[in-house]
Motif scaffolding. Structure first.
Motif, mmCIF file in Angstrom:
data_model
loop_
_atom_site.group_PDB
_atom_site.id
_atom_site.type_symbol
_atom_site.label_atom_id
_atom_site.label_comp_id
_atom_site.label_asym_id
_atom_site.label_seq_id
_atom_site.Cartn_x
_atom_site.Cartn_y
_atom_site.Cartn_z
ATOM 1 N N ALA A 392 35.521 39.299 59.771
ATOM 2 C CA ALA A 392 36.909 39.002 59.453
ATOM 3 C C ALA A 392 36.917 37.988 58.326
ATOM 4 C CB ALA A 392 37.577 38.397 60.660
ATOM 5 N N GLU A 393 37.550 38.287 57.270
ATOM 6 C CA GLU A 393 37.617 37.319 56.170
ATOM 7 C C GLU A 393 38.802 37.681 55.297
ATOM 8 O OE1 GLU A 393 34.691 35.188 53.056
ATOM 9 O OE2 GLU A 393 34.237 35.595 55.128
ATOM 10 N N ASP A 394 39.419 36.689 54.737
ATOM 11 C CA ASP A 394 40.522 36.951 53.816
ATOM 12 C C ASP A 394 40.054 37.807 52.667
ATOM 13 O OD1 ASP A 394 42.509 33.918 53.794
ATOM 14 O OD2 ASP A 394 42.377 35.586 55.178
ATOM 15 N N LEU A 395 40.904 38.707 52.259
ATOM 16 C CA LEU A 395 40.553 39.485 51.072
ATOM 17 C C LEU A 395 40.878 38.640 49.851
ATOM 18 C CD1 LEU A 395 41.812 42.866 52.374
ATOM 19 C CD2 LEU A 395 39.501 42.412 51.613
ATOM 20 N N PRO A 396 40.117 38.824 48.787
ATOM 21 C CA PRO A 396 40.345 37.974 47.612
ATOM 22 C C PRO A 396 41.687 38.254 46.968
ATOM 23 C CG PRO A 396 38.731 39.685 47.130
ATOM 24 C CD PRO A 396 39.047 39.795 48.573
ATOM 25 N N ILE A 397 42.331 37.211 46.519
ATOM 26 C CA ILE A 397 43.609 37.394 45.832
ATOM 27 C C ILE A 397 43.447 36.834 44.428
ATOM 28 C CG2 ILE A 397 46.055 36.765 45.805
ATOM 29 C CD1 ILE A 397 45.830 36.555 48.865
ATOM 30 N N PHE A 398 43.500 37.696 43.455
ATOM 31 C CA PHE A 398 43.379 37.274 42.056
ATOM 32 C C PHE A 398 43.898 38.399 41.181
ATOM 33 C CE2 PHE A 398 39.813 39.768 40.266
ATOM 34 C CZ PHE A 398 39.456 40.463 41.413
ATOM 35 N N PHE A 399 44.124 38.098 39.919
ATOM 36 C CA PHE A 399 44.561 39.139 38.987
ATOM 37 C C PHE A 399 43.333 39.670 38.257
ATOM 38 C CE2 PHE A 399 48.313 36.517 39.515
ATOM 39 C CZ PHE A 399 49.294 37.468 39.712
ATOM 40 N N TYR A 400 43.173 40.967 38.299
ATOM 41 C CA TYR A 400 42.000 41.532 37.623
ATOM 42 C C TYR A 400 42.292 41.667 36.126
ATOM 43 C CZ TYR A 400 37.689 43.941 36.930
ATOM 44 O OH TYR A 400 36.405 44.243 36.515
ATOM 45 N N ILE A 401 41.467 41.035 35.308
ATOM 46 C CA ILE A 401 41.599 41.221 33.843
ATOM 47 C C ILE A 401 40.238 41.687 33.308
ATOM 48 C CG2 ILE A 401 43.552 39.669 33.368
ATOM 49 C CD1 ILE A 401 41.478 37.495 32.590
ATOM 50 N N PRO A 402 40.220 42.697 32.472
ATOM 51 C CA PRO A 402 38.934 43.195 31.967
ATOM 52 C C PRO A 402 38.387 42.381 30.799
ATOM 53 C CG PRO A 402 40.712 44.621 31.238
ATOM 54 C CD PRO A 402 41.344 43.549 32.059
ATOM 55 N N ASN A 403 39.247 41.593 30.149
ATOM 56 C CA ASN A 403 38.813 40.776 29.003
ATOM 57 C C ASN A 403 39.345 39.353 29.141
ATOM 58 O OD1 ASN A 403 37.619 42.993 27.440
ATOM 59 N ND2 ASN A 403 39.732 43.732 27.364
ATOM 60 N N ASN A 404 38.630 38.408 28.523
ATOM 61 C CA ASN A 404 39.074 37.020 28.567
ATOM 62 C C ASN A 404 40.474 36.864 27.963
ATOM 63 O OD1 ASN A 404 36.626 36.113 29.597
ATOM 64 N ND2 ASN A 404 35.717 35.909 27.558
ATOM 65 N N LEU A 405 41.254 35.952 28.528
ATOM 66 C CA LEU A 405 42.584 35.679 27.993
ATOM 67 C C LEU A 405 42.729 34.173 27.797
ATOM 68 C CD1 LEU A 405 44.921 37.946 30.181
ATOM 69 C CD2 LEU A 405 44.288 38.275 27.788
ATOM 70 N N VAL A 406 43.352 33.802 26.678
ATOM 71 C CA VAL A 406 43.531 32.370 26.405
ATOM 72 C C VAL A 406 44.614 31.827 27.333
ATOM 73 C CG1 VAL A 406 44.310 30.697 24.683
ATOM 74 C CG2 VAL A 406 42.839 32.592 24.001
ATOM 75 N N TYR A 407 44.334 30.692 27.967
ATOM 76 C CA TYR A 407 45.360 30.075 28.822
ATOM 77 C C TYR A 407 46.431 29.430 27.942
ATOM 78 C CZ TYR A 407 47.549 26.426 31.635
ATOM 79 O OH TYR A 407 48.461 25.590 32.221
ATOM 80 N N LYS A 408 46.053 28.504 27.087
ATOM 81 C CA LYS A 408 47.064 27.833 26.269
ATOM 82 C C LYS A 408 46.496 27.320 24.944
ATOM 83 C CE LYS A 408 50.474 24.356 27.505
ATOM 84 N NZ LYS A 408 50.641 23.545 28.726
ATOM 85 N N ASN A 409 45.707 26.277 25.017
ATOM 86 C CA ASN A 409 45.356 25.578 23.783
ATOM 87 C C ASN A 409 44.018 25.980 23.162
ATOM 88 O OD1 ASN A 409 47.699 24.065 23.885
ATOM 89 N ND2 ASN A 409 46.779 22.534 25.247
ATOM 90 N N ALA A 410 43.276 26.836 23.834
ATOM 91 C CA ALA A 410 41.939 27.177 23.324
ATOM 92 C C ALA A 410 42.045 27.824 21.940
ATOM 93 C CB ALA A 410 41.254 28.127 24.294
ATOM 94 N N TYR A 411 41.182 27.381 21.046
ATOM 95 C CA TYR A 411 41.201 27.934 19.694
ATOM 96 C C TYR A 411 40.224 29.104 19.636
ATOM 97 C CZ TYR A 411 40.753 28.257 14.634
ATOM 98 O OH TYR A 411 40.734 28.728 13.354
#
Ligand SMILES: C[S@@+](CC[C@H](N)C(=O)[O-])C[C@H]1O[C@@H](n2cnc3c(N)ncnc32)[C@H](O)[C@@H]1O
Length: 716
Positions: A392-411
């Motif tokens: 018994a274990e919680d199933l993972p909860i996350f958004f699947y993205i196939p490529n990196n995405l910039v959060y905000k300030n990363a150049y």
């Protein structure tokens, strides 16, 4: 005083009554003798009570041992085994025929299992309303029960082993017990059934009970039940409704029972006709008779099974235990050839209940089911399934993205203008790897391509990357003049940089190159092609990732994908999260740090796959001899402050083997000051080179146990 060997033999005999193997007994005796200064007195006392308690206390640890041992099973055709159709359905037409169980069984057996499975799929398409209430009262009832529960339980985690009764626990323990002799040469475990099948009237295991539950990658749930069924005993097959209820209540709380079969087998000591007589008489038992009438179309009796049959499940593999191959082929026809067969060692009587359920594969109902067809929701070229074994274990909860995405300030600016002509192959055509002279993109790897024409990292390059990681020397580290890590932690004083491992980069051809999109120097950008599965690790590491196919050394598995954050953003995120608990999915992009001058904050990057990530977020750590190694890959930009973390196999990896990589964590860094964003954890990698030395568990536990025993004895 009796000789030492005979005392050990006596102890083994005494423990065997409780289903404890010789190996376990001997190991436990050895430990206890150490503690009791080689005196047998306490061990023998009270009919080996101390010994029994000690072995039972040890069990959870040993079970872990069993599992990790099984992991090392040599390869065999696992893919085929996974595809085994485990349900032997009878057709709806057959269900409607008013046959006796035996007649019915014959008609079922006449069909090949494959045909039956196919037929059953067609049957499954028939809507519920077509089903006569009379023909399947139990199934219908259980569905309703399920639907009611679904409303109540929606959102509850699947907990197959909760609510289990003591008997079930005992029997599961028996199956889980370890003994090195329990493994055949293929490393598969034989179910130990003799101990539950004795004729001893006082035997606690005399009643039928469930011994194993397992789910298959196809979503079938299988339950096994061992019954005391010799002709002399007053054996009664389980009450069908009761069995069904038990399956539902204890194991598939949140799943819908679609169909359920009871299969019974007898022992080889009977000839076929005796077996039929015995079974027929057993099913005539008054307590069963009514159900038999109601559910006869669901009951299938296999008239003659020469040896016991049990389905076990290990990491999604089905193994059929206890049959001679010839017998399996007689009963299951062609399908048997696709099974891994282990010769049975002992005979037994077994009753098997199978239940099949449907699962949903959309993320919306993930929480209710324990097999997910594709966690990527179609984002990758291949499906990545998730299997929640039996824990018994919680199933993972996350958004699947196939490529990196910039959060905000990363150049992370990709522009054609930033890529010089010298940095890409402007004279190539087709596949660069077929050209006699390596193109300009290979300059990064010393003028040689890092990939072979077959699409794998070359042996030489792979070796270099692995040894750099495994045995880094002092000059393999780069030191920043003003380390961003120390800067973000302690803004006032300037703490010296702890060093960043210098890594070998691969540069792939890209859009400014003249070669073909399918050029052999474009591996990582083609994304995942390997069949992968997320699963619950038996050692307690949480979720893990495994390959469903054999992989050669140097094969690209996946990229580590997440949100791209600046170091400051990461720091703020972690400070803001209680207990820094999210750090376990964070990695630094620090392969280029220290090589240039002081990096601006927006150039100091890291990846966080906690909320947005791909399948790599499930890859667990293994010290030193991991199956994967990370290699920085430059694709869209020549700036080494942003790159792709690509994971390649370090050696040949067998199907169903767990994929691991060395996170590079310093487990003995009590101040958590090494610069790795991930907090050290208690490492359960099982590697002989494990760096986590905090684990002196064995001795400490034994001492605690002995102290407690002594206290209890003194109090008594
Ligand atoms: C990137 S995640 C790996 C996936 C994770 N097991 C899960 O369930 O999502 C890293 C975390 O997994 C666990 N982990 C990974 N490798 C481990 C190991 N060798 N021993 C114990 N725990 C491990 C630790 O909790 C670690 O912080």
């Amino acid at each position: 005083m009796p000789p030492k060997n005979s005392r050990m033999a006596d102890a083994c005999r005494a423990m065997k009554r409780f289903g404890i193997s010789e190996g376990q007994t001997k190991a436990a005796v050895k430990e206890l003798l150490k503690v009791y200064a080689n005196s047998w007195e306490f061990i023998i006392d009270e009919n080996y009570r101390l010994l029994l308690d000690f072995v039972l206390e040890q069990k959870p640890e040993e079970e872990k041992g069993v599992r990790s041992k099984k992991k090392e099973a040599p390869s065999y055709d696992k893919t085929e085994v996974v595809e085994l159709p485990t349900k032997r359905y009878c057709t709806r037409q057959q269900k409607k025929q008013a046959l006796s169980p035996l007649e019915h069984s014959t008609s079922c057996l006449e069909k090949s299992p494959l045909k039956r499975a196919r037929q059953s799929n067609e049957d499954n398409l028939i809507s519920d309303s077509e089903e006569s209430e009379d023909s399947q009262p139990l199934v219908r009832r259980s569905r309703r029960r399920h639907q009611e529960r679904e409303v109540l339980d929606s959102g509850n985690n699947f907990d197959p082993l909760c609510n289990r009764n003591t008997q079930l626990e005992e029997s599961l323990n028996l199956i889980g017990e370890d003994s090195s002799s329990d493994f055949d040469e293929d490393g598969l475990k034989l179910l130990e059934v003799e101990s539950v099948n004795t004729d001893n009237k006082d035997n606690v295991f005399d009643l039928p009970h469930f011994v194993a539950a397992s789910s298959t990658p196809k979503g079938d749930l299988e339950m096994s039940m061992i019954c005391h069924s010799s002709p002399q005993s007053d054996f009664c097959p389980p009450h069908f409704d009761e069995a069904l209820e038990m399956v539902e209540e204890t194991h598939i709380k949140s799943c819908r029972v679609e169909e359920c079969f009871v299969e019974t087998g007898t022992d080889s000591i009977f000839d076929e006709s005796t077996a039929q007589d015995v079974l027929a008489s057993k099913y005539d038992h008054p307590s069963f008779q009514n159900e038999l009438i109601l559910s006869k179309n669901l009951i299938k009796v296999i008239p003659h099974i020469p040896k016991h049959i049990a389905f076990g499940c290990y990491d999604g593999l089905q193994c059929l235990i206890g049959f001679a191959r010839k017998d399996i082929e007689n009963i299951f026809g062609e399908t048997a050839k696709r099974l891994k067969v282990i010769q049975g060692r002992r005979s037994s009587k077994l009753c098997k209940v199978e239940a099949a359920y449907n699962y949903h594969s959309s993320l919306g109902v993930i929480k209710s089911f324990f097999y997910i067809d594709d966690i990527t929701r179609g984002e990758e070229r291949v499906k990545v399934s998730l299997e929640n074994g039996r824990n018994a274990e919680d199933l993972p909860i996350f958004f699947y993205i196939p490529n990196n995405l910039v959060y905000k300030n990363a150049y992370v600016k990709f522009s054609l203008a930033r890529i010089s002509h010298g940095g890409c192959c402007s004279h190539c055509f087709g596949d660069c790897l077929t050209s006699p002279i390596p193109c300009l993109c290979a300059a990064e790897t010393g003028g040689q391509f890092a990939y072979t024409p077959g699409g794998f990292v070359t042996e030489k390059f792979l070796e270099e990357c692995i040894s750099l990681k495994r045995e880094p020397k002092q000059d393999h580290y780069l030191y920043c003049r003003n380390c961003p890590l120390q800067r973000s932690k302690n803004k006032k004083s300037s703490v010296p940089c702890k060093g960043h491992l210098l890594q070998n980069f691969i540069k792939e051809c890209w859009s400014k190159c003249w070669c073909n999109k399918k050029c052999g120097n474009r591996i990582v950008q083609q994304s995942i092609t390997v069949k992968l599965q997320v699963f619950l690790t038996p050692e307690g590491k949480g979720w893990g990732l495994r390959t469903l196919e054999d992989l050669p050394a140097g094969a690209f598995v996946c990229e580590y994908v997440g949100e791209i954050l600046t170091n400051t953003e990461l720091h703020e995120r972690n400070v803001g999260s209680p207990g820094n608990k999210n750090t376990c999915y964070q990695v630094l992009l620090d392969a280029g740090w220290g090589s240039k001058g002081v990096l601006k904050d927006e150039e100091v990057l890291c990846l966080d796959a906690t909320v947005y990530g791909n399948v790599a977020r499930f890859i667990n750590h293994r010290c030193s001899d991991a199956t994967l190694v990370e290699i920085p890959v430059e694709v869209e930009t020549p700036d080494h402050h942003y790159y792709h973390i690509a994971l390649f196999t370090t050696r040949k990896v067998d199907a169903m083997e767990e994929l691991t990589w060395d996170y590079g964590i310093d487990f003995n860094d009590s101040d958590h000051d090494s610069g790795h964003p991930m907090k050290p954890f208690r490492c359960l990698c099982g590697s002989p080179f494990c760096r986590d030395r905090s684990d002196m568990k064995g001795d400490v536990r034994l001492l605690t146990y002995v102290r407690r025993r002594r206290r209890v004895q003194l109090q008594a």
